[in-house]
Design a protein around this motif. Structure first.
Motif, PDB file in Angstrom:
ATOM      1  N   MET A   1       0.762  -1.089  -0.011  1.00  0.00           N
ATOM      2  CA  MET A   1       0.010   0.084   0.108  1.00  0.00           C
ATOM      3  C   MET A   1       0.840   1.268  -0.026  1.00  0.00           C
ATOM      4  SD  MET A   1      -3.265   0.912   2.519  1.00  0.00           S
ATOM      5  CE  MET A   1      -2.123   1.284   3.986  1.00  0.00           C
ATOM      6  N   ILE A   2       0.546   2.103  -0.809  1.00  0.00           N
ATOM      7  CA  ILE A   2       1.369   3.646  -1.063  1.00  0.00           C
ATOM      8  C   ILE A   2       0.559   4.769  -0.657  1.00  0.00           C
ATOM      9  CG2 ILE A   2       2.956   4.890  -2.793  1.00  0.00           C
ATOM     10  CD1 ILE A   2       3.819   1.970  -2.398  1.00  0.00           C
ATOM     11  N   ALA A   3       0.983   5.688  -0.059  1.00  0.00           N
ATOM     12  CA  ALA A   3       0.288   6.791   0.454  1.00  0.00           C
ATOM     13  C   ALA A   3       0.745   7.775  -0.578  1.00  0.00           C
ATOM     14  CB  ALA A   3       0.851   7.449   1.659  1.00  0.00           C
ATOM     15  N   VAL A   4      -0.233   8.320  -1.131  1.00  0.00           N
ATOM     16  CA  VAL A   4       0.158   9.337  -2.456  1.00  0.00           C
ATOM     17  C   VAL A   4      -0.298  10.688  -2.137  1.00  0.00           C
ATOM     18  CG1 VAL A   4       0.229   7.547  -4.083  1.00  0.00           C
ATOM     19  CG2 VAL A   4      -2.171   8.378  -3.501  1.00  0.00           C
ATOM     20  N   ILE A   5       0.565  11.444  -2.817  1.00  0.00           N
ATOM     21  CA  ILE A   5       0.057  13.189  -2.671  1.00  0.00           C
ATOM     22  C   ILE A   5       0.428  13.640  -3.805  1.00  0.00           C
ATOM     23  CG2 ILE A   5       0.733  15.264  -1.346  1.00  0.00           C
ATOM     24  CD1 ILE A   5       2.041  13.819   0.985  1.00  0.00           C
ATOM     25  N   ASP A   6      -0.527  14.328  -4.545  1.00  0.00           N
ATOM     26  CA  ASP A   6      -0.269  15.161  -5.783  1.00  0.00           C
ATOM     27  C   ASP A   6      -0.443  16.616  -5.084  1.00  0.00           C
ATOM     28  OD1 ASP A   6      -0.366  16.133  -8.290  1.00  0.00           O
ATOM     29  OD2 ASP A   6      -2.017  14.991  -9.090  1.00  0.00           O
ATOM     30  N   LEU A   7       0.494  17.426  -5.311  1.00  0.00           N
ATOM     31  CA  LEU A   7       0.508  18.871  -5.157  1.00  0.00           C
ATOM     32  C   LEU A   7       0.115  19.829  -6.076  1.00  0.00           C
ATOM     33  CD1 LEU A   7       3.661  19.195  -3.017  1.00  0.00           C
ATOM     34  CD2 LEU A   7       1.479  19.322  -2.041  1.00  0.00           C
TER      35      LEU A   7
ATOM     36  N   SER B   1      -1.489  -1.943  -5.285  1.00  0.00           N
ATOM     37  CA  SER B   1      -1.504  -2.926  -6.878  1.00  0.00           C
ATOM     38  C   SER B   1      -2.419  -2.253  -7.809  1.00  0.00           C
ATOM     39  CB  SER B   1      -2.060  -4.328  -6.562  1.00  0.00           C
ATOM     40  OG  SER B   1      -1.252  -5.090  -5.393  1.00  0.00           O
ATOM     41  N   GLY B   2      -1.834  -0.790  -7.863  1.00  0.00           N
ATOM     42  CA  GLY B   2      -2.639  -0.222  -8.941  1.00  0.00           C
ATOM     43  C   GLY B   2      -4.001   0.163  -8.913  1.00  0.00           C
TER      44      GLY B   2
ATOM     45  N   LYS C   1      -2.220   1.828   9.937  1.00  0.00           N
ATOM     46  CA  LYS C   1      -1.765   3.181  10.102  1.00  0.00           C
ATOM     47  C   LYS C   1      -0.755   3.575   9.293  1.00  0.00           C
ATOM     48  CE  LYS C   1       1.397   0.310  13.333  1.00  0.00           C
ATOM     49  NZ  LYS C   1       1.770   0.357  14.798  1.00  0.00           N
ATOM     50  N   ILE C   2      -0.377   4.686   9.220  1.00  0.00           N
ATOM     51  CA  ILE C   2       0.477   5.288   7.894  1.00  0.00           C
ATOM     52  C   ILE C   2       1.834   4.424   7.908  1.00  0.00           C
ATOM     53  CG2 ILE C   2       1.756   7.094   9.141  1.00  0.00           C
ATOM     54  CD1 ILE C   2       1.015   8.623   6.498  1.00  0.00           C
ATOM     55  N   SER C   3       2.487   3.785   8.929  1.00  0.00           N
ATOM     56  CA  SER C   3       3.554   3.199   8.908  1.00  0.00           C
ATOM     57  C   SER C   3       3.383   1.793   8.171  1.00  0.00           C
ATOM     58  CB  SER C   3       4.078   2.988  10.393  1.00  0.00           C
ATOM     59  OG  SER C   3       3.232   2.189  11.195  1.00  0.00           O
ATOM     60  N   ASN C   4       2.155   1.446   8.047  1.00  0.00           N
ATOM     61  CA  ASN C   4       1.896   0.225   7.380  1.00  0.00           C
ATOM     62  C   ASN C   4       2.303   0.179   5.848  1.00  0.00           C
ATOM     63  OD1 ASN C   4      -1.002  -0.385   9.594  1.00  0.00           O
ATOM     64  ND2 ASN C   4       1.185  -1.597   9.530  1.00  0.00           N
ATOM     65  N   CYS C   5       2.116   1.685   5.424  1.00  0.00           N
ATOM     66  CA  CYS C   5       2.426   1.904   4.068  1.00  0.00           C
ATOM     67  C   CYS C   5       3.652   1.467   3.538  1.00  0.00           C
ATOM     68  CB  CYS C   5       2.034   3.387   3.758  1.00  0.00           C
ATOM     69  SG  CYS C   5       0.332   3.702   3.838  1.00  0.00           S
ATOM     70  N   GLN C   6       4.094   1.259   2.293  1.00  0.00           N
ATOM     71  CA  GLN C   6       5.564   1.032   1.701  1.00  0.00           C
ATOM     72  C   GLN C   6       6.271   1.918   1.621  1.00  0.00           C
ATOM     73  OE1 GLN C   6       5.285  -1.467  -1.587  1.00  0.00           O
ATOM     74  NE2 GLN C   6       7.359  -1.367  -2.342  1.00  0.00           N
ATOM     75  N   GLY C   7       5.701   3.341   1.384  1.00  0.00           N
ATOM     76  CA  GLY C   7       6.275   4.581   1.417  1.00  0.00           C
ATOM     77  C   GLY C   7       5.216   5.605   0.585  1.00  0.00           C
ATOM     78  N   ILE C   8       5.835   6.934   0.447  1.00  0.00           N
ATOM     79  CA  ILE C   8       4.994   8.070   0.073  1.00  0.00           C
ATOM     80  C   ILE C   8       5.353   8.233  -1.527  1.00  0.00           C
ATOM     81  CG2 ILE C   8       4.360  10.407   0.480  1.00  0.00           C
ATOM     82  CD1 ILE C   8       4.844   9.999   3.485  1.00  0.00           C
ATOM     83  N   GLY C   9       4.363   8.398  -2.181  1.00  0.00           N
ATOM     84  CA  GLY C   9       4.595   8.981  -3.717  1.00  0.00           C
ATOM     85  C   GLY C   9       4.277  10.403  -3.539  1.00  0.00           C
ATOM     86  N   LEU C  10       4.963  11.189  -4.015  1.00  0.00           N
ATOM     87  CA  LEU C  10       4.569  12.612  -4.090  1.00  0.00           C
ATOM     88  C   LEU C  10       4.717  13.220  -5.528  1.00  0.00           C
ATOM     89  CD1 LEU C  10       5.017  15.182  -1.239  1.00  0.00           C
ATOM     90  CD2 LEU C  10       5.638  15.797  -3.733  1.00  0.00           C
TER      91      LEU C  10
ATOM     92  N   ALA D   1       1.804   6.488  -6.955  1.00  0.00           N
ATOM     93  CA  ALA D   1       1.977   5.346  -6.703  1.00  0.00           C
ATOM     94  C   ALA D   1       2.904   4.370  -7.269  1.00  0.00           C
ATOM     95  CB  ALA D   1       0.606   4.435  -6.437  1.00  0.00           C
ATOM     96  N   ALA D   2       2.934   4.741  -8.724  1.00  0.00           N
ATOM     97  CA  ALA D   2       3.673   4.129  -9.943  1.00  0.00           C
ATOM     98  C   ALA D   2       5.128   4.455  -9.665  1.00  0.00           C
ATOM     99  CB  ALA D   2       3.264   4.382 -11.198  1.00  0.00           C
TER     100      ALA D   2
END
Length: 645
Positions: free
Chosen positions: A1-7, A19-20, A57-66, A304-305
């Motif tokens: 699971m990826i946390a994503v941010i699009d500024l 997984s997309g 929780k957010i720590s379960n995410c694999q990373g942050i894509g920004l 996420a990609a």
């Protein structure tokens, strides 16, 4: 699971992708006036709230894509320019911010490139390795994938500034400072200016619109408004000619069109196709002009990609042992729950994790089973080993178990300085942890005080040379740090877990008169060994090599969890952890971690799956593995090793 941010310039999108697939997505006002860091902290809190809704929780995410507007150096995770949007992003340390606030790895890319990645992997770009995306919005964003690789360029804006291609000499001034850019002549932000400057505007129905955008311009043109019709003709001519130029520059096989303009795709696509057929080289044969499949969420998917390569399975890895029969091998290894190979000589060493030209660890479980450690590193060096590791670099450590049925030779290993003068030498600092021993077993390490290098050399053929060494009676759980150039020997009757630099260079000064079945002694390396000592000591008396007592220090937050530092140097950090129940290992530290099960079988949970580690087995947790929780059925110890991040 990826946390994503699009500024975005107006709104920031955020969410969770796995997984997309978008699990959940939302948006919040951009608020650039409050500063980037304050805004990012707010968005992280919102993402954490989303995680809670799913029992995570957010720590379960694999990373942050920004994704960010402007020019982005995705390699060093820096925003280089913003074109007056989030100006404080320039120089902002995104990597450190993410680690401090969430403990997660962050990856960043330009928003137009991110949108293309989203379509390439999960939308209209699938199945093509030469793709361009053009987004007609407030501005005009472009991005290019050529031969399956995102076009970057020497200054990180390769394929990214299509909106700032000059289409009219001396034309309207653009926000970038140039004149006649595509954006200045035909974009969302320029459209109201173009309309108000038109000679027919005063009599046009467009003047009654509060907002003049693509939708309004096209609607009024369809109703026959002459001003709107002329603006439509102007825009489509410029857009079409720009697309032809892109085709000639990048030679894509597919162009994805996105943004607000594509709400009128039925009108837009035929007009562009007509211009391409009339003006493009070879009339654009084979080119596909398609509408974006994810017009609203391509950026979220693209963020996420950025972790797409992480679809390679990251999980705790266990390996098939590489056994080494030796003249001095023992029988204590047989007490561990493993099947030893048949051999005419006893097994002296079990190499638990190795990446050497002649010896390779191979994965025994999971979808990577059968892969060698070298193959894994070549495929993804930073994912397996850690930040900055290169594909051609070997795994930095070698883990082994030494089963000494007899005394090992008195020996020394070179350090980096000595290796400069001995051809083919590799530096080797190591540490030992006593797993088991027989009564009266001992360890020799370090030359006694008052013995010079010259005096030691004269004694190498003396059977009493042991008397010149420090001797320690073996104790289970005892540790020894053997810095390179330290003379040492493991006594018979010891079972030792060893963590060392990845080296197989050993210089023997004495083998205690031992011979093989044919009566031949093993080769000695007195000159090389003395070079190690003399480079370090000269003719000075060496200082004593004392083993400092290491006591358990309970952690304040949990009296059942105890840690003991075993070795700390520039090559490795090793500690013993005693616990009962479960411990959670730190994640995203920038390096791998190994776990050796000292007392019992273990179970490691990672990514919702469970992995078994048997008593006496070493497990490698890759650098990008994510959060791992280790479970033990009874009070147990593990020896954990890693390299400094």
């Amino acid at each position: 699971m990826i946390a994503v941010i699009d500024l975005g310039g107006t709104n920031t999108k955020y969410g969770l992708v796995e997984s997309g697939k978008i699990i959940v997505a939302n948006s919040t006002p951009a608020e650039p006036q409050d500063g980037l860091e304050k805004h990012l902290n707010k968005v992280v809190k919102l993402i954490n709230d989303l995680c809670k809704d799913f029992g995570k929780k957010i720590s379960n995410c694999q990373g942050i894509g920004l994704l960010s507007t402007g020019t982005v150096n995705s390699k060093d995770m820096l925003v280089l320019s913003t074109n007056e949007k989030y100006d404080d992003a320039k120089g902002f340390n995104f990597k450190n911010w993410a680690l401090e606030k969430t403990g997660l790895e962050l990856r960043i890319e330009n928003d137009a490139k991110g949108a293309l990645l989203g379509e390439y992997h999960y939308g209209a770009g699938q199945g093509s390795d030469n793709v361009m995306m053009i987004t007609f919005g407030t501005g005009i964003g472009t991005a290019v994938i050529s031969e399956g690789q995102l076009l970057t360029g020497s200054n990180f804006f390769g394929g990214n500034l299509g909106g700032h291609m000059i289409v009219k000499t001396g034309g309207r001034k653009c926000t970038c400072g140039a004149r006649g850019c595509l954006e200045a002549e035909a974009s969302g932000w320029a459209l109201p200016i173009i309309a108000k400057e038109h000679p027919l505007f005063s009599s046009s129905s467009l003047k009654n619109e509060t907002v003049i955008g693509f939708k309004e311009m096209l609607e009024h043109a369809e109703k026959g408004d002459e001003c709107a019709i002329d603006i439509r003709r102007h825009c489509f001519q410029i857009w079409g000619e720009a697309i032809v130029s892109y085709i000639h520059l990048f030679d894509p096989e597919r162009i994805i069109l996105g943004g607000g303009l594509m709400n009128s795709a039925d009108l837009v696509l035929p007009l562009f196709e007509k211009t391409i057929k009339e003006m493009a080289w070879s009339q654009g044969k084979g080119l596909q002009l398609v509408k974006a499949e994810h017009p609203d969420n391509a950026g979220i998917l693209g963020a996420a990609a950025l972790f797409k390569n992480e679809d390679k399975a990251y999980y705790p890895l266990t390996f098939e042992q590489v056994y080494k029969p030796t003249i001095w091998g023992g029988e204590l290894l047989q007490k561990l729950p493993r099947t030893l190979p048949e051999s005419s000589m006893p097994i002296g060493e079990s190499w638990e994790i190795v990446d050497r030209p002649d010896d390779q660890s191979r994965v025994v479980t999971g979808e990577l089973a059968g892969k060698s450690l070298r193959e894994l590193i070549q495929s993804d060096p930073e994912g397996i080993v850690g930040d900055g590791h290169q594909a051609n670099q070997p795994f930095p450590l070698l883990m082994k178990i030494i089963d000494a049925g007899q005394d090992l030779s008195l020996q020394v290993h070179p350090d980096e300085e000595t290796c400069k003068y001995i051809e083919g030498a590799e530096p080797k600092t190591e540490m030992w942890y006593v797993l088991d021993h027989k009564p009266e077993a001992e360890i020799l390490t370090g030359i006694q005080e008052g013995v010079s290098a010259e005096q030691f050399r004269k004694s190498v053929n003396d059977p009493n040379i042991k008397d010149l060494m420090h001797s320690y009676t073996s104790e289970q759980g005892q540790s020894f740090f053997i810095k390179a150039t330290t003379m040492h020997a493991i006594g018979g009757g010891n079972l030792i877990y060893e963590v060392q630099q990845n080296s197989d260079t050993t210089y023997r000064v004495s083998d205690w008169g031992r011979v093989d079945k044919e009566g031949n002694p093993r080769e000695l390396h007195v000159d090389q060994a003395m070079a190690c000592l003399e480079h370090t000591l000269g003719n000075k008396k060496p200082g004593a090599h004392r083993i400092m007592p290491l006591a358990f220090t309970p952690l304040t937050h949990n009296s059942e969890l105890k840690r003991r530092q075993l070795a700390l140097c520039e090559h490795f950090h090793v500690e013993e952890i005693e616990f009962e129940g479960a411990i959670t290992l730190p994640v995203n530290t920038g390096t791998f971690q190994t776990v050796y099960a000292v007392d019992s079988d273990l179970r490691i949970e990672c990514g919702g799956k469970s992995y078994a580690v048997k008593h006496g087995q070493t497990c490698l947790i890759p650098a990008k593995c994510g959060e791992c929780t280790v479970y033990a059925p009874v009070k147990s110890r593990v020896v954990s090793a890693k390299t400094p991040a």
